[in-house]
Write a protein that holds these residues in place. Structure first.
Motif: not given
Lengths: 139, 650
Positions: A95-97, A119-124, B247-248, B99-100, B65-66, B103, B491-493, B255, B251, B130, B96-97
């Motif tokens: 959810r955080a991602y 959004d503008e991120t890729e998550i693996a 967290l809910e 929302r995150r 991350l949070s 948070l 993981t985030e790319l 939003d 969000f 954006l 560019k992100n």
């Protein structure tokens, strides 16, 4: 435990479906209270538990219904929810991602791991986790 | 409602998600160079420096991350927020992100610390259609919001101006009633902290491990028990984990905020780099691309660095000019034989210590760090994690472990510290064991490439196959012996970027400087120790003790025992010794493969053992050392016998 046929979650210890069976005392099988399908309770059977650990099932724990690991590559899907089998920590991490119910994600690949665009991120994420994320068609 | 805070110089913490450019912004604000890269988890330690134009002390923290925190590096950030007397927090967000980013803004705003928001990487947001809506966000949040592109130094002056007037955010999140009740009760119970009582209570309710420990250290058993009871009552009333409910609620607020910005209505457009990014993790194209990357590194480090540069520096510059001049100069000024021996003898400070460090090691580490800098700034490393996840899965780990493992190819000591990005103690322990066992650092890798590359490609393949095989088998066994479950890979790319040359060069210089500072003293200490041992005839005795192992088990010449003794200090030091013995024609190709494989499986160096002790305790360091040395010798001897048996010669 979840029934592999109808998806009903039940407690095998409660023996709700097979209490009337004469073999139920030492039996390590569990019957679904809804459809009666018989499943091995690997927590009760030592030999089945050992086999299950040596050769883990790729589909074990997979929830019934469409899940993220099976979503069409190149398409967009809406996150419908998370399986009860997912830990709270993983749920909150996803959810955080930005992978959370109601959000749309782009499915980019499934091998070697699932990659989604949020959004503008890729998550693996691994199939073990992707199979616990329910998806639905993009609204 | 917003309240402007009186502003005095003090501590300002940079907080944000992983890989949003905190370290780059920190450098722009302070001029203090920290290693930054395009993958999450580059910063694992807290760094402080004074601002260039502002009098504040800035604190660069690891990405989070949070809240609640999950990994050790995230926990370091929570400690900064709890323990430091901060006059402000600078949140660095990804433009560019949104929302995150928001948070985290909501969570930081709840802490009641004056806040400034930098929407960094604004150039990437513009590229994707954006553009950041700083003014709109500033009005919504009641905070100074500045768009920055730290890597180009854009937006730094407006940010500094904004930092002079940080404000308390006007955001308030309304949580479900059982949580609100618990917050009110905990506020009366918990000790005062540098963050608001409400925020501290929320962190406690969400089960943040740092806050839990912080509260436990300041409350007696009765108060702690009462706090835990309040948390249980709230969880029972809600029927869902408190952290999820918290967290809910956040969000919902996020939003609503995002919906009010102009960025939300703009449509993102795909960019060319995204296609390249997909190819790097593609099941078909990813592997050929990886092979190209590995071959490029081999050519640059192994052929150019370890071959051309080392050949010129060691053979020509040191061999023909510098060393003969130093030896004759020492001979002229020193009448004492022992002093001449100490400086320019067989184990001399100059002829061994400095020549090893500068002529053999320096060109290899410099070329490796440059190539590694290009890789990490391009964003390729997390993609490597995706490609290698299956291999690490076999070792009971996940692909995230590739980051410290690849960093270990640069310096194992540094990589040991980076294991903090892994989410469980079990994973950290396993990676530390594998790093200590079979990940050769750049210096050693160069020596291996120089020595075995000169024999044949098969020799290199045997060495690599045995080392990787040992890593997989030990990893597989250790994963079954060390208690705990494997962590699932998520993981985030980060976006693929063309690596900017200037930061890569600066980073290479900084790393080489760090390496020389660490390596040269150790090489000199090693030389002095060998010199003393040699003078008091202890070296011959020690070599005599080691000889049965070296000669009878490993089937190497007795001279190799000296190199293995040196390998106890640093394995690259020992490898260099073996390289020179091979140069004298004392080793056959088979012996070269056996000796290089054995020394690769040694514990990397004294510094890495000390780092393990610092990170995981002296017991772990002792256990790893006790396991690795005998295993290395055993594998080496076994390999020699297998190669002899199959009749391998080159």
């Amino acid at each position: 435990m979840a029934c592999a046929i109808c998806g009903t979650r039940f407690d095998p210890e409660a023996e709700v479906a097979c209490g009337s069976c004469p073999m139920s005392g030492a039996c390590t099988l569990a019957c679904c209270p809804e459809c009666g399908y018989t499943t091995v309770d690997i927590n009760s059977s030592r030999s089945a538990g050992l086999l299950a650990r040596l050769f883990p099932s790729r589909t074990e724990g997979r929830p019934v219904g469409a899940t993220l690991d099976g979503a069409t590559i190149g398409g967009e899907v809406a996150i419908a929810g998370f399986s009860d089998a997912m830990t709270t920590g993983h749920r909150e991490l996803l959810r955080a991602y930005g992978i959370e119910p109601g959000r749309t994600v782009r499915v980019e690949q499934h091998s070697p791991v699932t990659v989604v665009g949020v959004d503008e991120t890729e998550i693996a994420l691994e199939a073990d986790l992707a199979k616990l994320v329910f998806v639905a068609a993009k609204p | 409602m917003t309240g402007e805070m009186p502003r005095q110089a003090g501590f300002v913490a940079l907080v944000g998600h992983p890989n949003v450019g905190k370290s780059t912004l920190f450098e722009a604000l302070t001029g203090h160079r920290v290693i930054a890269a395009n993958y999450p988890g580059t910063t694992v330690e807290i760094v402080r420096a004074t601002g260039r134009r502002l009098g504040d002390t800035f604190i660069d923290s690891p990405g989070i991350l949070s809240f609640p925190s999950r990994t050790e590096d995230e926990q370091a950030t929570v400690r900064v927020l709890l323990d430091e007397e901060l006059v402000g927090v600078l949140q660095v967000g990804d433009a560019k992100n949104l929302r995150r980013t928001l948070l985290l803004t909501v969570q930081l705003a709840e802490m009641g610390v004056p806040l400034t928001l930098a929407l960094n990487m604004a150039d990437e947001a513009h590229d994707r259609g954006l553009p950041p809506d700083s003014d709109g966000l500033s009005r919504l949040l009641g905070l100074p919001v500045v768009a920055t592109t730290a890597v180009r130094g854009e937006g730094i002056e407006p940010l500094e101006a904004a930092l002079r007037r940080p404000e308390l955010a006007s955001i308030r999140v309304r949580y479900p009633e059982p949580i609100e009740v618990a917050i009110r009760e905990l506020a009366k119970l918990l000790p005062p902290a540098s963050v608001r009582e409400r925020s501290l209570a929320l962190l406690f309710l969400a089960g943040d491990p740092v806050v839990e420990e912080w509260v436990r250290a300041r409350c007696d058993d009765r108060r702690m028990g009462e706090a835990v009871r309040i948390r249980s009552v709230a969880a029972e009333a809600l029927g869902t984990p408190l952290s999820s409910a918290i967290l809910e609620a956040r969000f919902e607020v996020v939003d609503s905020l995002v919906g009010h910005t102009t960025q939300a209505s703009a449509g993102s457009r795909p960019i060319r780099k995204q296609r390249v990014s997909r190819m790097t993790t593609h099941p078909l194209w990813g592997l050929p691309l990886l092979a190209i990357v590995l071959y490029g590194m081999y050519w640059f480090v192994g052929v150019f660095g370890a071959g051309t540069l080392v050949g010129w520096l060691e053979g020509t510059l040191f061999g023909r000019y510098i060393n003969p001049w130093v030896i004759s100069a020492v001979g002229r000024v020193s009448a004492w034989d022992w002093l001449q021996d100490l400086l320019v003898g067989e184990y001399g400070l100059w002829t061994m210590g400095m020549t090893y460090a500068l002529a053999l090691i320096l060109p290899i580490v410099a070329t490796f760090f440059f190539a590694f800098g290009l890789l990490e700034d391009s964003g390729y490393l997390p993609r490597l994690a995706v490609l290698t996840n299956r291999i690490f899965r076999a070792m009971g780990l996940n692909g995230t472990a590739v980051v410290p493992m690849v960093l270990g190819l640069g310096c194992v000591t540094m990589a040991t510290m980076t294991t903090r990005i892994l989410s469980s103690k079990r994973d950290r322990l396993l990676v530390i064991l594998l790093l200590s066992l079979g990940v050769p650092c750049s210096a050693q890798l160069g020596v291996v490439m120089g020595m075995l590359g000169g024999i044949s490609m098969t020799a290199m393949m045997i060495w690599a196959g045995v080392v990787i095989g040992v890593l997989v088998v030990v990893g597989w066994l250790a994963a079954r012996l060390v208690p705990g479950d494997r962590s699932v890979f998520v993981t985030e790319l980060p976006p693929m970027r063309r690596p900017p040359l200037r930061p890569v060069v600066l980073k290479t210089v900084a790393r080489v400087e760090w390496y020389i500072r660490e390596v040269v003293p150790l090489f000199l200490i090693g030389s002095i120790l060998l010199f003393i041992l040699d003078r008091v005839d202890l070296l011959a005795w020690l070599i005599g003790v080691a000889e049965p192992l070296v000669v009878d088990w490993l089937k190497l010449p007795a001279e190799a025992a000296t190199a293995f003794m040196m390998g106890f200090f640093r394995r690259d030091f020992g490898a260099t010794g073996l390289f020179l013995i091979a140069g004298d024609g004392l080793l056959s190709p088979l012996q070269m493969v056996v000796s290089m494989t054995t020394i690769t499986l040694f514990v990397p160096c004294v510094a890495s053992v000390l780092m393990i002790a610092k990170e995981r305790g002296a017991g772990t360091a002792a256990a790893v050392t006790a396991l690795v040395f005998p295993l290395a010798i055993f594998i080496g001897g076994l390999l020699g016998r297998v190669l002899e048996f199959i009749g391998w010669s080159a």
